[in-house]
Motif scaffolding. Structure first.
Motif, short mmCIF file in Angstrom:
data_model
loop_
_atom_site.label_atom_id
_atom_site.label_comp_id
_atom_site.label_asym_id
_atom_site.label_seq_id
_atom_site.Cartn_x
_atom_site.Cartn_y
_atom_site.Cartn_z
N THR A 66 13.08 1.35 7.04
CA THR A 66 13.10 2.01 5.74
C THR A 66 11.86 1.65 4.91
N GLU A 67 11.43 0.41 4.94
CA GLU A 67 10.32 -0.06 4.11
C GLU A 67 9.02 0.65 4.44
N GLY A 68 8.87 1.07 5.69
CA GLY A 68 7.64 1.75 6.08
C GLY A 68 6.87 1.00 7.16
N TYR A 69 5.79 1.64 7.62
CA TYR A 69 4.99 1.13 8.73
C TYR A 69 4.07 0.02 8.21
N GLU A 70 4.17 -1.16 8.80
CA GLU A 70 3.48 -2.32 8.24
C GLU A 70 1.98 -2.15 8.07
N PRO A 71 1.25 -1.65 9.07
CA PRO A 71 -0.20 -1.50 8.86
C PRO A 71 -0.54 -0.58 7.69
N ARG A 73 1.41 -0.19 5.00
CA ARG A 73 1.75 -0.95 3.79
C ARG A 73 0.65 -1.98 3.51
N ASP A 74 0.09 -2.57 4.57
CA ASP A 74 -1.02 -3.52 4.38
C ASP A 74 -2.24 -2.83 3.77
N PHE A 75 -2.56 -1.65 4.30
CA PHE A 75 -3.71 -0.92 3.77
C PHE A 75 -3.52 -0.61 2.29
N ILE A 76 -2.33 -0.12 1.95
CA ILE A 76 -2.05 0.23 0.55
C ILE A 76 -2.15 -1.01 -0.34
N ALA A 77 -1.56 -2.10 0.15
CA ALA A 77 -1.60 -3.34 -0.64
C ALA A 77 -3.04 -3.73 -0.94
N GLY A 78 -3.90 -3.61 0.06
CA GLY A 78 -5.32 -3.92 -0.13
C GLY A 78 -5.97 -2.94 -1.11
N ARG A 79 -5.64 -1.68 -0.94
CA ARG A 79 -6.23 -0.64 -1.78
C ARG A 79 -5.82 -0.80 -3.25
N MET A 80 -4.65 -1.40 -3.49
CA MET A 80 -4.17 -1.61 -4.87
C MET A 80 -5.15 -2.50 -5.65
N ALA A 81 -5.97 -3.27 -4.93
CA ALA A 81 -6.97 -4.11 -5.59
C ALA A 81 -7.92 -3.27 -6.46
N ASP A 88 1.01 -7.66 -1.79
CA ASP A 88 1.05 -7.59 -0.33
C ASP A 88 2.15 -6.63 0.11
N ARG A 89 2.24 -6.45 1.41
CA ARG A 89 3.13 -5.41 1.93
C ARG A 89 4.58 -5.56 1.48
N ASP A 90 4.99 -6.78 1.16
CA ASP A 90 6.39 -6.98 0.74
C ASP A 90 6.70 -6.36 -0.61
N GLU A 91 5.64 -5.94 -1.31
CA GLU A 91 5.87 -5.25 -2.58
C GLU A 91 5.60 -3.74 -2.48
N ILE A 92 5.49 -3.26 -1.23
CA ILE A 92 5.18 -1.84 -1.01
C ILE A 92 6.33 -1.16 -0.24
N LEU A 93 6.81 -0.07 -0.76
CA LEU A 93 7.77 0.78 -0.05
C LEU A 93 7.14 2.16 0.14
N ILE A 94 7.14 2.65 1.38
CA ILE A 94 6.61 3.99 1.64
C ILE A 94 7.69 5.02 1.26
N GLY A 243 3.78 8.82 0.09
CA GLY A 243 3.37 8.10 -1.10
C GLY A 243 3.92 6.69 -1.05
N TRP A 244 3.81 5.95 -2.16
CA TRP A 244 4.34 4.59 -2.14
C TRP A 244 4.79 4.11 -3.51
N ILE A 245 5.66 3.10 -3.47
CA ILE A 245 6.01 2.35 -4.67
C ILE A 245 5.44 0.96 -4.50
N ASN A 246 4.73 0.46 -5.52
CA ASN A 246 4.33 -0.95 -5.55
C ASN A 246 5.05 -1.56 -6.75
N ALA A 247 5.93 -2.52 -6.47
CA ALA A 247 6.75 -3.07 -7.55
C ALA A 247 7.14 -4.50 -7.23
N PRO A 248 7.50 -5.27 -8.27
CA PRO A 248 8.02 -6.62 -8.03
C PRO A 248 9.21 -6.53 -7.08
N LYS A 249 9.40 -7.60 -6.28
CA LYS A 249 10.40 -7.54 -5.21
C LYS A 249 11.80 -7.17 -5.68
#
Lengths: 393, 393
Positions: A66-71, A73-81, A88-94, A243-249
Motif C-alpha cells: 500500500t505504501e508504494g514502491y520503495e525506490p 518513495r526514495d526518489f521523492i523523499a530526495g526530491r522534497m529537498a 525519507d521514504r517512511d514519510e512518503i505514501l504513493i 502522486g504522493w503524500i509527504n507527512a509526519p508519520k
C-alpha cells in the motif's frame, strides 16, 4: 432508495460541462488545466515500460505494498529537498494523483459540519473533495502574497470546529499567485498556536519560471502538522495517476489506512515506470524542457493581454504554474458571459465564481496557458479582448 | 490535532500483519489472495504497451474522461452478457480495482450509524471500506447456497437504517461458496419489496472450474437496485488497478461524481492497454489458461486435505475462485494458533475471525490455493494437517 447526505443534492461540476464544450476542436481553450501533451516523454516511456516488464514483470503486474514502491518513495523523499524538506521514504505514501490526497485529507480530518479554512479563491477540486465529507468552508482573505494573517487569525478564533487549513502556496490554482516567505512563516506560527493541521497542495511547485523556489510550508513545520501533496501529473504525465503524500508519520499512518480501504494501492507498474524513468533519464532536464515551453506561453499570454485587453481589466503575473487570474469590471458576470464568449469568439475560460466555495464574486476568470500552442494563445486573447471591449463599452 | 471519528481508534488490519509475515520466502502461504504471477501475460503486455504508446501515446498519458475509455467500457458491457446482463457503456464506470467500488458504495449510501446487511462471513476489505463511512453491520446467516432468506427478511424487518445489502454470490471470499439460483431470486425479491439496493461484488466470477456460470444478481435486477463490481485483477493483472462498476444510470451518476472528487479518473494508459489486449489477443483463451492452473491447484488442495486433515475438520468445495474455508473443532481458536503454526510449520493461513464483522466465530480459517505451486500445496496441507491432529489430540 436512500443515498448518503453527502451525495444528495450535489450536482455535477459546472466546470465539467464547460470543459466538455472546450474540448471541441474549433475552440481555443484556456479553460482546462492540462499539461501540453506534445511534451510527454512518449519514446522514453516506451523504453522504461519495456525495461520494467523485462526486468520485473511479475512484480510490476502483481499486488504490491500500500505504501508504494520503495525506490520511487526514495526518489521523492530526495526530491522534497528542493522545497527545503528533509525526509525519507517512511514519510512518503504513493497515491493516485494528488486529488486522492485531497480526498484523504477530507477522510481523515472531517466529520459532517466541520470547517476547512481555505484561500479565497481556492481550488475547486479540493472544495468538491472536502464537500464529500460534508465539510464547510471559511474563505480567508488573500492578496498577492497569500492569506492575510489578520484574517486567518480571525477565522481561527471565531470559527468553531476548524479541522485544517488548506493552501496552495506555489503558483496557486486559480490565481497564479505565490505566497511570500513571511506569509508562509505566519501561517505555520498560527497553525502551531491553534494546533490546527495544514494541507499544503503543491502540484505546480516544480514549474517555476522566474526567481527562486521558496521553502514549502512543510519545510517550516516544527510540530508535525503539515501534510504535503505532490504529483507527477505536471512533470511527467497525468494519465499514469501517480502522486504522493509527504507527512509526519502519525498523519501518514492514517492515510495509509484509508488508502487500503479506498483502493488498496496505486498502480504497481506505473510506479516502477516512473522510478526507472528518473533513474535512466535526466528528470531535471525533462522538467526544464517543460518549463521553457510554458514560460514562453506565459509570456506570450501576458504580452497579448497587455496588447488586447481593455485598460480596466487586471490580471496576475504568475511566476510559475499553469494559470493566470483575470479581474474584469464589476459590471461583468463572467459566468453569464461564458456561453456568448464560446459562441461569438470560440474561446473558452473558466468563470472565477466556481473557485469561491461560498460564492459571491462574479467578475473574474481563470485562464490556462500551458495547453495551447503559441499562435492560438495570441489569437484567443485577441478575440477575448475584443469581446471584453464590447462588453465594457 | 483532531482526526475524524471514522479514523479514530481504527487499527491497521490484522490480516495485513499476517500477510507481511506470510511473504517471507521460507513460508508456504495460503494466507493471501494473490493471483499466480507466472500466469501474467508479460510478453503480451510488452506488445500492447508499445502499441498504445505508438498509436495513441499522447492521449494515453493525458487526462481523460472520468467515466473511462470508451472501447474498454464497450468490451466490459459486452462481457457482462456472460453473467446474463444486457447493458452498454453508459452503465459502466472504470474504477481503480473493485475495492474502489466498495469505497464508493460506502460513500454514496452510508451516513454514520447506517447498517449494511452482509453475509456471515464476509469480505474483510468490504467491511473496512464501509467502516470508513461509519457503517454498522448486521450479519445474515448463510449456508452452502447463500444467505438464508428467512434471516435476510428478519434483518430487513428488524434493522433500522439498512442502506444496502452486500453480497459476493460467486465463489465467495472467504467461504468459497456459490449462491444457488433460487437464493439469488429470493434476494432480489426481498430487495425489491423493501426498496433496498444490493451491492454485488464479483471479482471471481470468471474463474469457474465446474458447472455453469449462474446469472448475476444484476441480471435479475428489475427495479434498478443492483450495483455490480467487476475487476481485471484476477483475469489480467492486479498491478494495473483496473476494475468497473456496472449499475443503473442513476446510481452510476452518483459514482461518477464521487470518482471525480476521489481521484479524477483511473489510469488512461492502463485502460488502453487492457482494451488493446482484449482486441489483439484471445481473452477467453487467456482466462481458460488461468482456470486450468487454478482448477488443478484447487483439486490438489482438496485431495490433500482429504488425505492429511483429521476427520473432525470440514471444508468447502469451491466451484471457482481462489479460496476454501476450513472449519475446525470448537476447541481451536485459529487466531491463537496462527503464531505457532507459522513458527512450527512455516505455513500461513488467515484466521476466519477477521471475516465476521461483529466477531464471535473462532474455529475457522481461509485457505488460498491460487498462489502456491503444486508441491507446496501438498506439503503445506500435510504440515497443517499434522499440527491440527496434534491440537485436536
Amino acid at each position: 432508495m436512500k443515498y448518503s447526505k453527502r451525495v444528495v443534492g450535489v450536482k455535477a461540476s459546472e466546470i465539467r460541462e464547460i470543459l466538455k464544450l472546450a474540448a471541441r476542436h474549433d475552440i481555443i481553450s484556456f479553460a482546462g488545466g492540462l499539461p501540453a501533451p506534445e511534451l510527454f516523454p512518449i519514446r522514453e516511456m516506451e523504453e522504461v515500460s519495456r525495461t520494467v516488464l523485462e526486468e520485473m514483470g511479475q512484480e510490476a503486474l502483481q499486488y504490491s505494498p500500500t505504501e508504494g514502491y520503495e525506490p520511487l518513495r526514495d526518489f521523492i523523499a530526495g526530491r522534497m529537498a528542493k522545497t527545503g524538506v528533509k525526509t525519507d521514504r517512511d514519510e512518503i505514501l504513493i497515491i493516485s494523483g494528488s486529488q486522492q490526497g485531497l480526498d484523504f485529507a477530507g477522510k481523515i480530518f472531517l466529520d459532517p459540519g466541520d470547517t476547512v479554512l481555505c484561500e479565497s479563491p481556492t481550488y475547486l477540486g479540493a472544495v468538491n473533495a472536502f464537500r464529500a465529507y460534508e465539510g464547510n468552508f471559511r474563505e480567508v482573505a488573500t492578496d498577492n502574497e497569500g492569506m492575510i494573517p489578520e484574517d486567518l487569525e480571525k477565522a481561527l478564533k471565531e470559527t468553531p470546529d476548524v479541522k485544517f487549513i488548506y493552501v496552495i502556496p506555489d503558483f496557486q490554482n486559480p490565481s497564479g499567485r505565490t505566497w511570500s516567505l513571511d506569509r508562509r512563516k505566519a501561517l505555520v506560527e498560527l497553525a502551531n498556536q491553534y494546533g490546527i493541521p495544514i494541507v499544503e497542495d503543491n502540484p505546480y511547485g516544480e514549474l517555476i519560471y522566474e526567481g527562486e523556489r521558496l521553502p514549502s510550508i512543510r519545510s517550516l513545520d516544527t510540530k508535525g502538522l503539515v501534510m504535503f501533496l505532490g504529483t507527477f501529473s505536471k512533470t511527467f504525465a497525468p494519465g499514469l495517476r501517480i502522486g504522493w503524500i509527504n507527512a509526519p508519520k502519525e498523519i501518514l499512518a492514517k492515510c495509509i489506512m484509508v488508502k487500503q480501504s479506498s483502493d488498496v494501492q496505486s498502480s504497481s507498474i506505473s510506479q516502477r515506470e516512473i522510478a526507472v524513468f528518473v533513474e535512466k533519464y535526466d528528470f531535471e532536464k525533462h522538467v526544464e524542457k517543460i518549463k521553457s515551453t510554458y514560460r514562453k506561453r506565459r509570456d506570450l499570454m501576458m504580452d497579448s493581454m497587455g496588447k488586447y485587453f481593455p485598460d480596466s481589466v487586471e490580471w496576475t503575473h504568475p511566476a510559475g504554474g499553469l494559470f493566470t487570474w483575470v479581474i474584469v469590471p464589476d459590471s461583468i458576470d463572467t459566468k453569464e458571459l461564458m456561453e456568448r464568449t464560446l459562441e461569438e469568439t470560440k474561446v473558452a475560460y473558466v468563470p472565477g465564481a466556481s473557485f469561491f466555495p461560498n460564492g459571491g464574486v462574479k467578475n473574474t476568470m481563470r485562464l490556462n496557458f500551458s495547453n495551447m500552442p503559441e499562435d492560438k494563445i495570441v489569437e484567443g486573447i485577441r478575440r477575448l479582448g475584443e469581446l471584453l471591449k464590447r462588453e465594457i463599452g
